[in-house]
Design an enzyme around this catalytic site. Structure first.
Site, short mmCIF file in Angstrom:
data_model
loop_
_atom_site.label_atom_id
_atom_site.label_comp_id
_atom_site.label_asym_id
_atom_site.label_seq_id
_atom_site.Cartn_x
_atom_site.Cartn_y
_atom_site.Cartn_z
CG ASP A 223 -0.16 -0.05 2.53
OD1 ASP A 223 0.80 -0.86 2.60
OD2 ASP A 223 -0.46 0.70 3.46
CD GLU A 224 -1.44 4.66 2.67
OE1 GLU A 224 -2.44 5.36 2.81
OE2 GLU A 224 -0.77 4.23 3.62
CB ALA A 225 4.35 1.64 -2.60
#
Ligand code: TNX
Length: 532
Positions: free
Chosen positions: A334-336
């Site tokens: 996630d959210e990379a």
């Protein structure tokens, strides 16, 4: 003297009394026919006789089966703690006609994890295809008992339960919750306490979010600084901590005994500041980052185009796979794509290059996970990659159209245990909205998005992110009683679920949570029962 008038009155009186008796009988019958059980079983039919637990009540079981032995000890210990008297455990061959019987029957007509309970005045029999079913049957049985049974030394006499039949099996195989031990660290004892509470509601998955920007919480022998350096703080700057491999194995075993699978998550390539702070070579600019104790997201990424990164991932996944008996490894994902990157705020890759690097990373990590015979799980962001069909997507915020990949539903506006209950809740965040018991309970995973069929959904999982959650009392406050609803959504048939009926049962459950000393949220939606 009997006048026609009094004769008439007598008749009327008899008639009214008869109606009164009938009404009483009907209402008694229906009262004992329902039971306050969470998650709600498939069918319950109780009647007006009773089985009474006596000092010499015995449990009969196949004593070559260690899992059944655990189940017997588990039930016995609960009684021992609250009444001073446990049960003798005896081989099934000794059974005559009275006692508690655990019976495995592979041919039983039920789904996996299902069970049947028959209670007569002399015998309680729990039958299941395999031992988890017996354990779930015990949880149901406990909820038929007075709530005091969950406490300690409460002078209980003559404990009885109504006779009857219960048939039950779960809707979904994945009945999970996630605990973030990275933003704040929780000790082995704290995690065990949480596991004990989860087991009461037939939850069978505990996903541990082991790494994030603020802390790396598991020792990796080939990269020891991850835990030694990257584990030494947490949100707000507290002392943090990490699990040794023995600690982790202890948690895994404790959960496994209670038929709960631990799913370890190593969040990558984003949410990796703790790793980037521990090893300079993992950084795009080759410089170690400072430790991070705030709670912004989108601040970090591994270098997806460097071979050192893949050596690191291979070592970490191999070591985690070695100590994880469960089939799954969660790789986050996630959210990379950070908004800015590096201390100077300069990216050494463009945004487009980062997106392509992310896709490349996820596909390569999927190969690594599979080479260690594990199934990969990732947050829904991984849909950007071409995934193998065995990979599981955990839906938290994106709309994810149906595909060959199975999904776990954790939609943030319904299932996030770190959202505040309402605007005055002290702990928690608000970005996905407030989640009181109605918002948490009153939805059907199948209606998440058009096009999904029941077989595409493994089940549901309620994540507890711990930016604001510091200790076990905070965990309990955010998880209870909401998690009872998630257990019911995952376990019970949709047609058996009803919000008002659920809220009534939560009220009864409050009494048990009191005896268990759980710090739960007293939602105004529930008419809590006063014990006095
Ligand atoms: C989003 S959900 C995150 C977490 C935060 C959480 C806080 C997800 C995959 N990522 O990193 O802790 O929001 O609610």
């Amino acid at each position: 003297m009997i006048t026609p008038h009094t004769a008439h009155m007598n008749k009327l009186f008899k008639y009214i009394s008869a109606i009164f008796i009938i009404i009483t009988l009907i209402s008694c019958g229906s009262r004992s026919n329902t039971a306050s059980i969470i998650p709600k079983p498939v069918s319950v039919s109780l009647n007006n006789n009773y089985f009474t637990f006596l000092k010499d009540t015995e449990i009969f079981f196949d004593n070559n089966n260690e899992e059944l032995k655990f189940c017997g000890d588990y039930l016995s210990n609960i009684f021992k703690k609250s009444t001073g008297n446990g049960f003798k455990m005896s081989p099934y061959s000794d059974f005559k006609d009275s006692g508690i019987v655990f019976k495995l029957n592979k041919k039983l007509k039920t789904k996996d994890d299902g069970y049947k309970i028959t209670i007569s005045t002399k015998k309680i029999e729990i039958t299941a295809k395999s031992s988890p079913g017996i354990f779930y049957g015990i949880q149901t049985l406990l909820q038929l008992l007075p709530p005091e049974i969950m406490g300690s030394m409460t002078n209980l006499n003559n404990i009885s339960i109504p006779t009857g039949k219960i048939e039950d099996y779960p809707r979904y195989q994945w009945r999970g919750t996630m605990l973030d031990v990275a933003r704040h660290f929780f000790t082995v004892e704290e995690v065990k306490r949480y596991i004990d509470l989860l087991a009461l509601y037939k939850i069978n998955i505990l996903h541990l979010h082991l790494t994030d920007d603020q802390g790396w919480r598991i020792m990796i022998d080939s990269w020891p600084n991850l835990a030694l350096h990257g584990g030494q703080t947490e949100v707000g700057g507290g002392p943090g901590g990490y699990y040794t491999k023995d600690d982790y194995k202890e948690i895994v075993k404790y959960a496994q005994d209670r038929f709960i699978t631990i799913v370890p998550e190593i969040d990558m390539p984003g949410h990796t500041n703790a790793a980037l702070a521990s090893y300079p070579e993992l950084n795009m600019d080759g410089k170690a980052k400072p430790l991070y104790t705030g709670y912004s997201v989108n601040i970090s990424t591994l270098n997806t185009r460097s071979e050192v990164t893949y050596k690191f991932v291979e070592d970490v996944i191999r070591e985690i796979a070695e100590i994880t008996p469960g089939k799954y490894i969660h790789i986050g994902g996630d959210e990379a794509i950070p908004d800015t990157y590096g201390e100077s705020g300069k990216n050494t890759m463009s945004r487009e290059e980062m997106k392509a690097g992310y896709k490349y990373f996820i596909e390569r990590v999927e190969d690594i996970v599979q080479s260690h015979d594990k199934i990969m799980i990732g947050w829904d962001d991984i849909k950007a990659a071409d995934l193998d069909e065995s990979t599981i997507k955990q839906i938290w915020h994106f709309k994810v159209p149906p595909s060959k990949n199975k999904v776990i539903i954790s939609t943030c506006d319904r299932a996030y245990l770190d959202m505040k209950y309402h605007r005055y809740t002290k702990l928690g965040l608000t970005w996905a909205g407030y989640i009181d018991l109605d918002q948490g309970y009153d939805w059907d995973p199948l209606e998440y998005e058009p096009g999904y069929t029941e077989d595409m959904i493994l089940g549901i999982e309620a994540p507890l992110w711990s930016e604001t959650v510091k200790d076990v009392k905070d965990i309990e406050f955010m998880a209870f009683p909401r998690i009872l609803g998630y257990s019911e959504i995952a376990w019970s048939l949709q047609e058996n679920r009803d919000l008002n009926d659920y809220l009534d049962r939560v009220a009864t459950e409050g009494l048990r949570l009191d005896f268990l000393d759980v710090n739960y949220y007293k939602s105004e939606l529930v008419s809590w029962i006063n014990r006095d």
